[in-house]
Design an enzyme around this catalytic site. Structure first.
Site, mmCIF file in Angstrom:
data_model
loop_
_atom_site.group_PDB
_atom_site.id
_atom_site.type_symbol
_atom_site.label_atom_id
_atom_site.label_comp_id
_atom_site.label_asym_id
_atom_site.label_seq_id
_atom_site.Cartn_x
_atom_site.Cartn_y
_atom_site.Cartn_z
ATOM 1 N N SER A 215 0.847 -1.181 0.000
ATOM 2 C CA SER A 215 0.000 0.000 0.000
ATOM 3 C C SER A 215 0.891 1.242 0.000
ATOM 4 O O SER A 215 1.752 1.367 -0.869
ATOM 5 C CB SER A 215 -0.960 -0.047 1.190
ATOM 6 O OG SER A 215 -2.014 0.860 1.016
ATOM 7 N N ASP A 447 -8.421 -3.862 -6.886
ATOM 8 C CA ASP A 447 -7.976 -3.409 -5.568
ATOM 9 C C ASP A 447 -8.659 -2.067 -5.309
ATOM 10 O O ASP A 447 -8.495 -1.130 -6.088
ATOM 11 C CB ASP A 447 -6.456 -3.262 -5.563
ATOM 12 C CG ASP A 447 -5.885 -2.844 -4.216
ATOM 13 O OD1 ASP A 447 -6.545 -2.060 -3.498
ATOM 14 O OD2 ASP A 447 -4.766 -3.270 -3.887
ATOM 15 N N HIS A 476 -6.900 -5.962 -1.274
ATOM 16 C CA HIS A 476 -5.738 -5.111 -1.033
ATOM 17 C C HIS A 476 -4.628 -5.952 -0.412
ATOM 18 O O HIS A 476 -4.669 -6.288 0.759
ATOM 19 C CB HIS A 476 -6.150 -3.979 -0.088
ATOM 20 C CG HIS A 476 -5.201 -2.833 -0.035
ATOM 21 N ND1 HIS A 476 -4.657 -2.247 -1.152
ATOM 22 C CD2 HIS A 476 -4.702 -2.140 1.027
ATOM 23 C CE1 HIS A 476 -3.875 -1.232 -0.790
ATOM 24 N NE2 HIS A 476 -3.885 -1.164 0.522
#
Length: 532
Positions: A215, A447, A476
Site C-alpha cells: 500500500s 484493488d 488489497h
C-alpha cells in the site's frame, strides 16, 4: 490506506523505561558487519502479538539537513533468522499508511504463512516510522467533539458538502499546527522515512538491505530504492500507489478502485441472495447499493449516513473475509434496525466507520487513532503541494462523482492538506530508473485502494529496474496477505534465490493451508482489519 495501507494497525502503545534496548556498540569480528544495536524486550502490547519479537531503538536526526541537531529515536523490531548458513541479510518491512505501526509486522507475516525459506534468508525488521507509535509520535489532538472522518474524506454529494468539509478540514489543519509544540510535523516525509531506513541499515551493520512494503509502503519502497540504489538489495512493492508518495491523484484513484472491485462483492452477494437478500444478480446488488446510499443520505440510521455507508463498502472490499459482515450491515440498514447497526459498527474494520456510532463518552478525550490520523496527514501534506481553493475540490468531486459514481466524490473531496501550515520542504522523490534491476512490483487486478493503474505507473517509471506481476485477484494485498499460489511462488523465489521474473500474469489459483494454519491466518487478518 485503509486508508492507504495493507491493513490497519495504528496502535499507540505505552512503554515503561527500561523495556526497550537502545543503540549501543557491539563488538564484532573484523570480517563481520558491525551492528550498533542491542536487542531487548518489546513493549508489552507488541510482545503480546508475538513473544519472539525483539525490539531496539535507533537514533536519527529529526532534520537530516541538520544532522548534529535534535535527534529522535526510531523503534525497530526483529524476528531473526535461525539459519546462519542461509541468512542473506535484513528485510525491512512497512505495512502502509502513512501512519501505520509496523512493529508487529514481522510476526504478522509469519502468522499469515510467510515461507520458512524467507525466514531463513532474512532477519525480518519491523519499525514504527518517525512520528508513529513508539517513534517520536505526533498528535493533532483528534477528539470526539471534532466531526472528522479520518484519512479518507467523506463522499461529497454536492458542492455544499465539499464546502462543509472545507470548514472541518481547516479546523483540523489549525489544530495540528497548534499541537505541534516540538516542531516535528514538518519533518514527517516519505523522503525522511527512507533516510531513516538507510540509517537503520547502517546501525544494523548491513552493507545492503532488502525491503517489502505494501500500500503506501510501496511508495516508501519506491523512494528508498530511488534514493539509495547502491545499498538496496531485493525490493518488493505490493499494492501500489504508483509513485514515491501518496498524492492527490492517488487519493482520487480510490474511485477507480471501488468501481473495479465492487463487482466481486456484487457477484458474491448475488450468489447468496437466499441468505442476505441483497439482489438476485450483480446488477441488482449494484442498483441496491445506490438506492440504499441515497436513502441514507436523506435519513441516516444509528448515525450511519450515506457517506459512512459508502466508506464501509470501500473498506470491506479490502478482503473477501469482510464480505459477510458487510452483507449483515446492509441488511440492518435496509431494515432501519438501529440496534443491529450499532452492534455491527463496533466490529467495523475502519475506525472512521466505527466512530459514527461509537463515540467516546468524553468528547474531549483523544481518539484511539489520533496518532495514526496525525501522522497520515503530516506525511501526505508534507510530501507534495495540494490545491488551496475550495472550488478546485468542488470541480474534482463533481467530475469524479460522474466518472466513478460509487465512490469517486470521496477521494476527490477536500482534506486538511489544503490548509496545511507547512509548505513542502523538498520536492517529492523522483523515481530513479538508473540502478540495479531489483524492484519487483505485485498488483491485484482489482484493488479498491490501489488499483492496477498504480502498479502499471510504477512499472513505467522504474523502466528496466522493475518487473510487474499482475494477479487475477481481488482485494488489497498480494504476497501472503492474498492467497494466490502463483504470486506466492514467484515472490518467494525472488526473495530467496534472486530469481527476477519477466513481467507476468498470475491467473486464479489459491494455496491451501492446514486447519491450524488457516485458523491462525484468519485470526491474524481479523485482528489487523480491526486495528486502526
Amino acid at each position: 490506506m485503509k486508508r492507504s495501507r495493507i491493513v490497519g494497525r495504528g496502535m499507540a502503545v505505552t512503554v515503561a523505561v527500561g523495556l526497550v534496548a537502545t543503540l549501543t556498540t557491539v563488538p564484532a569480528a573484523a570480517d563481520e558487519p558491525v551492528s550498533q544495536v542491542q536487542w531487548g524486550a518489546c513493549p508489552a502490547p507488541v510482545a503480546a502479538v508475538s513473544p519472539s519479537l525483539q525490539c531496539a531503538t535507533v537514533p536519527v536526526p529529526l532534520d537530516y539537513g541538520d544532522p548534529t541537531g535534535t535527534a529522535i529515536e526510531i523503534m525497530v523490531s526483529r524476528i531473526a533468522s535461525q539459519n546462519p548458513t542461509e541468512r542473506r541479510g535484513i528485510l525491512l518491512l512497512n505495512p502502509g499508511g502513512p501512519g501505520g505501526s509496523g512493529l508487529t509486522m514481522p510476526a504478522d507475516l509469519v502468522n499469515l504463512g510467510l515461507p520458512a525459506t524467507v525466514l531463513d534468508r532474512y532477519d525480518l525488521i519491523g519499525l514504527d516510522p518517525r512520528g508513529v507509535g513508539q517513534s517520536a509520535p505526533v498528535s493533532c489532538s483528534f477528539t470526539g467533539d471534532l466531526d472528522y472522518r479520518g484519512n479518507i474524506p467523506p463522499y461529497a454529494v454536492d458542492d455544499a458538502a465539499v464546502a462543509a468539509q472545507a470548514t472541518i478540514a481547516k479546523t483540523v489543519a489549525e489544530r495540528c499546527a497548534a499541537n505541534d509544540t516540538e516542531g516535528r510535523l514538518r519533518h514527517l516525509t516519505t523522503a525522511n522515512t527512507a533516510r531513516d531506513l538507510n540509517s537503520i541499515r547502517v546501525a544494523l551493520g548491513e552493507e545492503k538491505a532488502s525491503f517489502y512494503g505494501a500500500s503506501y509502503g510501496s511508495a516508501l519502497g519506491a523512494a528508498y530504492a530511488s534514493m539509495f540504489p547502491d545499498t538496496t538489495d531485493r525490493v518488493v512493492v505490493d499494492s501500489n500507489v504508483g509513485d514515491t508518495h501518496l498524492s492527490r491523484a492517488g487519493l482520487r484513484r480510490f474511485g477507480l478502485g471501488m468501481e473495479q472491485t465492487f463487482p466481486d462483492f456484487a457477484a458474491w452477494a448475488a450468489a447468496r441472495h437466499g441468505a442476505y437478500g441483497l439482489g438476485r444478480n450483480p446488477a441488482q446488488v449494484t442498483s441496491n447499493y445506490f438506492t440504499l446510499a441515497e436513502r441514507l443520505d436523506r435519513t441516516p440510521v444509528a448515525g450511519v449516513d450515506g457517506a459512512t455507508f459508502r466508506l464501509l463498502n470501500f473498506t470491506a472490499l479490502y478482503s473477501e473475509a469482510q464480505y459477510g459482515l458487510l452483507a449483515q450491515t446492509w441488511q440492518a440498514l435496509r431494515n432501519s434496525d438501529g440496534a443491529a447497526v450499532t452492534r455491527l459498527m463496533a466490529r467495523a474494520a475502519d475506525p472512521a466507520v466505527a466512530q459514527r456510532t461509537n463515540r467516546a463518552e468524553d468528547p474531549a478525550e483523544l481518539l484511539p487513532w489520533d496518532n495514526n490520523w496525525s501522522a497520515f496527514l503530516a506525511v501526505t501534506c508534507n510530501d507534495s503541494a495540494w490545491p488551496e481553493k475550495v472550488a478546485r475540490y468542488q470541480d474534482s468531486a463533481a467530475t469524479d462523482r460522474e466518472k466513478f459514481p460509487m465512490y469517486g466524490a470521496a477521494g476527490a473531496n477536500i482534506t486538511p492538506c489544503a490548509y496545511w501550515p507547512h509548505e513542502p520542504s523538498e520536492p517529492p522523490v523522483s523515481i530513479n530508473d538508473d540502478g540495479p534491476p531489483n524492484v519487483l512490483i505485485l498488483q491485484n487486478r482489482r484493488d479498491p485502494a490501489t488499483p492496477l493503474r498504480g502498479g502499471k505507473l510504477l512499472r513505467e517509471k522504474f523502466e528496466d529496474r522493475s518487473r510487474l506481476v499482475t494477479v487475477d485477484g481481488s482485494g488489497h494485498g498480494v504476497y501472503v496477505f492474498g492467497d494466490n499460489a502463483c504470486a506466492l511462488n514467484v515472490t518467494t523465489a525472488y526473495l530467496v534465490d534472486g530469481t527476477m521474473p519477466e513481467d507476468r500474469f498470475c491467473g486464479p489459483g489459491t494455496r491451501t493451508f492446514t486447519p491450524e494454519a488457516a485458523q491462525q491466518r484468519a485470526d491474524t487478518l481479523d485482528r489487523l482489519h480491526r486495528t486502526p
